[in-house]
Design a protein around this motif. Sequence first.
Motif, PDB file in Angstrom:
ATOM      1  N   ARG A  56       0.853  -1.186   0.000  1.00 39.41           N
ATOM      2  CA  ARG A  56       0.000   0.000   0.000  1.00 39.41           C
ATOM      3  C   ARG A  56       0.889   1.236   0.000  1.00 39.41           C
ATOM      4  O   ARG A  56       1.739   1.407   0.877  1.00 39.41           O
ATOM      5  CB  ARG A  56      -0.934   0.028   1.211  1.00 39.41           C
ATOM      6  CG  ARG A  56      -1.934   1.187   1.126  1.00 39.41           C
ATOM      7  CD  ARG A  56      -3.024   1.106   2.154  1.00 39.41           C
ATOM      8  NE  ARG A  56      -3.977   2.203   1.962  1.00 39.41           N
ATOM      9  CZ  ARG A  56      -5.017   2.444   2.766  1.00 39.41           C
ATOM     10  NH1 ARG A  56      -5.237   1.648   3.812  1.00 39.41           N
ATOM     11  NH2 ARG A  56      -5.827   3.468   2.522  1.00 39.41           N
ATOM     12  N   ARG A  76       0.886  -4.160  -9.190  1.00 40.40           N
ATOM     13  CA  ARG A  76      -0.470  -4.252  -8.631  1.00 40.40           C
ATOM     14  C   ARG A  76      -0.361  -3.866  -7.161  1.00 40.40           C
ATOM     15  O   ARG A  76       0.033  -4.683  -6.318  1.00 40.40           O
ATOM     16  CB  ARG A  76      -1.025  -5.667  -8.802  1.00 40.40           C
ATOM     17  CG  ARG A  76      -1.136  -6.092 -10.259  1.00 40.40           C
ATOM     18  CD  ARG A  76      -1.769  -7.459 -10.405  1.00 40.40           C
ATOM     19  NE  ARG A  76      -3.168  -7.450  -9.994  1.00 40.40           N
ATOM     20  CZ  ARG A  76      -3.974  -8.511 -10.068  1.00 40.40           C
ATOM     21  NH1 ARG A  76      -3.493  -9.667 -10.510  1.00 40.40           N
ATOM     22  NH2 ARG A  76      -5.231  -8.422  -9.683  1.00 40.40           N
ATOM     23  N   ASP A  78      -1.891  -1.206  -3.775  1.00 44.10           N
ATOM     24  CA  ASP A  78      -3.005  -0.490  -3.146  1.00 44.10           C
ATOM     25  C   ASP A  78      -2.555   0.971  -3.056  1.00 44.10           C
ATOM     26  O   ASP A  78      -1.626   1.285  -2.308  1.00 44.10           O
ATOM     27  CB  ASP A  78      -3.258  -1.091  -1.767  1.00 44.10           C
ATOM     28  CG  ASP A  78      -4.599  -0.705  -1.189  1.00 44.10           C
ATOM     29  OD1 ASP A  78      -5.380  -0.042  -1.887  1.00 44.10           O
ATOM     30  OD2 ASP A  78      -4.864  -1.076  -0.024  1.00 44.10           O
ATOM     31  N   TYR A  79      -3.191   1.860  -3.804  1.00 45.58           N
ATOM     32  CA  TYR A  79      -2.661   3.212  -4.031  1.00 45.58           C
ATOM     33  C   TYR A  79      -3.589   4.280  -3.469  1.00 45.58           C
ATOM     34  O   TYR A  79      -4.803   4.255  -3.701  1.00 45.58           O
ATOM     35  CB  TYR A  79      -2.467   3.438  -5.528  1.00 45.58           C
ATOM     36  CG  TYR A  79      -2.038   4.845  -5.904  1.00 45.58           C
ATOM     37  CD1 TYR A  79      -0.698   5.154  -6.121  1.00 45.58           C
ATOM     38  CD2 TYR A  79      -2.977   5.869  -6.040  1.00 45.58           C
ATOM     39  CE1 TYR A  79      -0.301   6.439  -6.456  1.00 45.58           C
ATOM     40  CE2 TYR A  79      -2.587   7.154  -6.374  1.00 45.58           C
ATOM     41  CZ  TYR A  79      -1.257   7.435  -6.581  1.00 45.58           C
ATOM     42  OH  TYR A  79      -0.872   8.718  -6.911  1.00 45.58           O
ATOM     43  N   ASP A  80      -2.995   5.251  -2.748  1.00 50.08           N
ATOM     44  CA  ASP A  80      -3.703   6.453  -2.312  1.00 50.08           C
ATOM     45  C   ASP A  80      -2.890   7.674  -2.728  1.00 50.08           C
ATOM     46  O   ASP A  80      -1.720   7.801  -2.346  1.00 50.08           O
ATOM     47  CB  ASP A  80      -3.874   6.470  -0.791  1.00 50.08           C
ATOM     48  CG  ASP A  80      -4.878   5.456  -0.313  1.00 50.08           C
ATOM     49  OD1 ASP A  80      -6.054   5.825  -0.137  1.00 50.08           O
ATOM     50  OD2 ASP A  80      -4.498   4.285  -0.111  1.00 50.08           O
ATOM     51  N   ARG A  93      -7.443  10.592 -11.550  1.00 48.58           N
ATOM     52  CA  ARG A  93      -8.427   9.516 -11.392  1.00 48.58           C
ATOM     53  C   ARG A  93      -8.884   8.986 -12.748  1.00 48.58           C
ATOM     54  O   ARG A  93      -9.116   7.785 -12.917  1.00 48.58           O
ATOM     55  CB  ARG A  93      -9.626  10.035 -10.593  1.00 48.58           C
ATOM     56  CG  ARG A  93     -10.648   8.959 -10.247  1.00 48.58           C
ATOM     57  CD  ARG A  93     -11.757   9.508  -9.373  1.00 48.58           C
ATOM     58  NE  ARG A  93     -11.295   9.821  -8.025  1.00 48.58           N
ATOM     59  CZ  ARG A  93     -11.189  11.053  -7.545  1.00 48.58           C
ATOM     60  NH1 ARG A  93     -11.480  12.104  -8.294  1.00 48.58           N
ATOM     61  NH2 ARG A  93     -10.783  11.254  -6.305  1.00 48.58           N
ATOM     62  N   PRO A  97      -6.317   3.036 -12.711  1.00 50.31           N
ATOM     63  CA  PRO A  97      -7.298   1.983 -12.412  1.00 50.31           C
ATOM     64  C   PRO A  97      -8.348   2.418 -11.403  1.00 50.31           C
ATOM     65  O   PRO A  97      -8.106   3.309 -10.572  1.00 50.31           O
ATOM     66  CB  PRO A  97      -6.423   0.852 -11.844  1.00 50.31           C
ATOM     67  CG  PRO A  97      -5.064   1.095 -12.403  1.00 50.31           C
ATOM     68  CD  PRO A  97      -4.921   2.587 -12.485  1.00 50.31           C
ATOM     69  N   GLU A  98      -9.507   1.762 -11.456  1.00 54.24           N
ATOM     70  CA  GLU A  98     -10.627   2.140 -10.598  1.00 54.24           C
ATOM     71  C   GLU A  98     -10.312   1.976  -9.115  1.00 54.24           C
ATOM     72  O   GLU A  98     -10.896   2.667  -8.277  1.00 54.24           O
ATOM     73  CB  GLU A  98     -11.867   1.318 -10.959  1.00 54.24           C
ATOM     74  CG  GLU A  98     -12.471   1.674 -12.317  1.00 54.24           C
ATOM     75  CD  GLU A  98     -13.758   0.927 -12.584  1.00 54.24           C
ATOM     76  OE1 GLU A  98     -14.179   0.127 -11.701  1.00 54.24           O
ATOM     77  OE2 GLU A  98     -14.345   1.119 -13.655  1.00 54.24           O
ATOM     78  N   ASN A  99      -9.415   1.056  -8.784  1.00 50.14           N
ATOM     79  CA  ASN A  99      -9.118   0.834  -7.368  1.00 50.14           C
ATOM     80  C   ASN A  99      -8.142   1.870  -6.800  1.00 50.14           C
ATOM     81  O   ASN A  99      -7.916   1.917  -5.592  1.00 50.14           O
ATOM     82  CB  ASN A  99      -8.531  -0.564  -7.160  1.00 50.14           C
ATOM     83  CG  ASN A  99      -7.186  -0.758  -7.840  1.00 50.14           C
ATOM     84  OD1 ASN A  99      -7.046  -0.541  -9.042  1.00 50.14           O
ATOM     85  ND2 ASN A  99      -6.178  -1.157  -7.077  1.00 50.14           N
ATOM     86  N   TYR A 100      -7.572   2.724  -7.639  1.00 53.32           N
ATOM     87  CA  TYR A 100      -6.707   3.803  -7.132  1.00 53.32           C
ATOM     88  C   TYR A 100      -7.585   4.877  -6.500  1.00 53.32           C
ATOM     89  O   TYR A 100      -8.575   5.315  -7.093  1.00 53.32           O
ATOM     90  CB  TYR A 100      -5.886   4.409  -8.268  1.00 53.32           C
ATOM     91  CG  TYR A 100      -4.616   3.654  -8.609  1.00 53.32           C
ATOM     92  CD1 TYR A 100      -4.551   2.269  -8.540  1.00 53.32           C
ATOM     93  CD2 TYR A 100      -3.474   4.340  -9.018  1.00 53.32           C
ATOM     94  CE1 TYR A 100      -3.396   1.580  -8.858  1.00 53.32           C
ATOM     95  CE2 TYR A 100      -2.300   3.659  -9.341  1.00 53.32           C
ATOM     96  CZ  TYR A 100      -2.269   2.280  -9.251  1.00 53.32           C
ATOM     97  OH  TYR A 100      -1.120   1.611  -9.568  1.00 53.32           O
ATOM     98  N   ARG A 101      -7.203   5.324  -5.315  1.00 46.53           N
ATOM     99  CA  ARG A 101      -7.975   6.330  -4.583  1.00 46.53           C
ATOM    100  C   ARG A 101      -7.224   7.662  -4.582  1.00 46.53           C
ATOM    101  O   ARG A 101      -5.998   7.685  -4.386  1.00 46.53           O
ATOM    102  CB  ARG A 101      -8.206   5.867  -3.133  1.00 46.53           C
ATOM    103  CG  ARG A 101      -9.071   4.619  -3.016  1.00 46.53           C
ATOM    104  CD  ARG A 101      -9.137   4.127  -1.581  1.00 46.53           C
ATOM    105  NE  ARG A 101      -7.821   3.680  -1.114  1.00 46.53           N
ATOM    106  CZ  ARG A 101      -7.362   2.445  -1.249  1.00 46.53           C
ATOM    107  NH1 ARG A 101      -8.092   1.515  -1.844  1.00 46.53           N
ATOM    108  NH2 ARG A 101      -6.166   2.125  -0.791  1.00 46.53           N
TER     109      ARG A 101
END
Length: 227
Positions: A56, A76, A78-80, A93, A97-101
């Motif tokens: 992350r 791959r 976990d990105y903030d 955004r 990717p959609e999972n990037y916050r």
Amino acid sequence: MAEFHFVEDYEMHVARLMRDHPIDEAMSLAVGGAYDIIGRIEAEALVKNGLRDGMRLADVGCGSGRTAVALARRLRIDYDGYDIVQALLDYARSKTPENYRFHMNRAVKLPAPDATFDYVCAFSLFTHLLHEETFIYMRDCHRVLKKGGKLLFSFLEFHMPPHWQIFEATVIQYEAAARPTLNMFLEREAIEVFATRIGFNVERFIDADAPVLEGHALGQSMCVMVK
């Protein structure tokens, strides 16, 4: 809680770029240009210094997503991402990717619990902060990192010839009574002191002109710290 002192100026700068240029060009210029290659260099620096699949990452001062786009092609994770201008976050955004916050954050701290992240990066962030702000932010990066986690950041230092040119250009702006961008220099000795006071160990410094990717250097020096 302290907030960035240049939010309004930067918002106006980004708005002017969006008015005067096509969106992709504006979003590249907003983070200093060379969107693709600099993003790839930054991603390579992170990978070479321990960023791996499944980790992350907090990308502090993520801008228009230059680093995020390059990382998404390679890992791959976990990105903030955190920044102070909504238009930059919206663009980032749209490109990742959609999972990037992506988070709007104007405090000189991270809105995350203790020991949240495996890795924190801050490219071209401390170069625009006062030393007190940098220390506060570094201290909070230490807080949100897990034990053994890393902080990689870029900085300007006087002994690097290209950095001296930045300083000279800033002096000229001051002499012309212009309102220059804040370009703050942070010497290695000060970084070592900050690290010791906060509880980091400095793992390595990387010179601004050291090749990182395919013979390309970042152009700013980098430091890797470990909690």
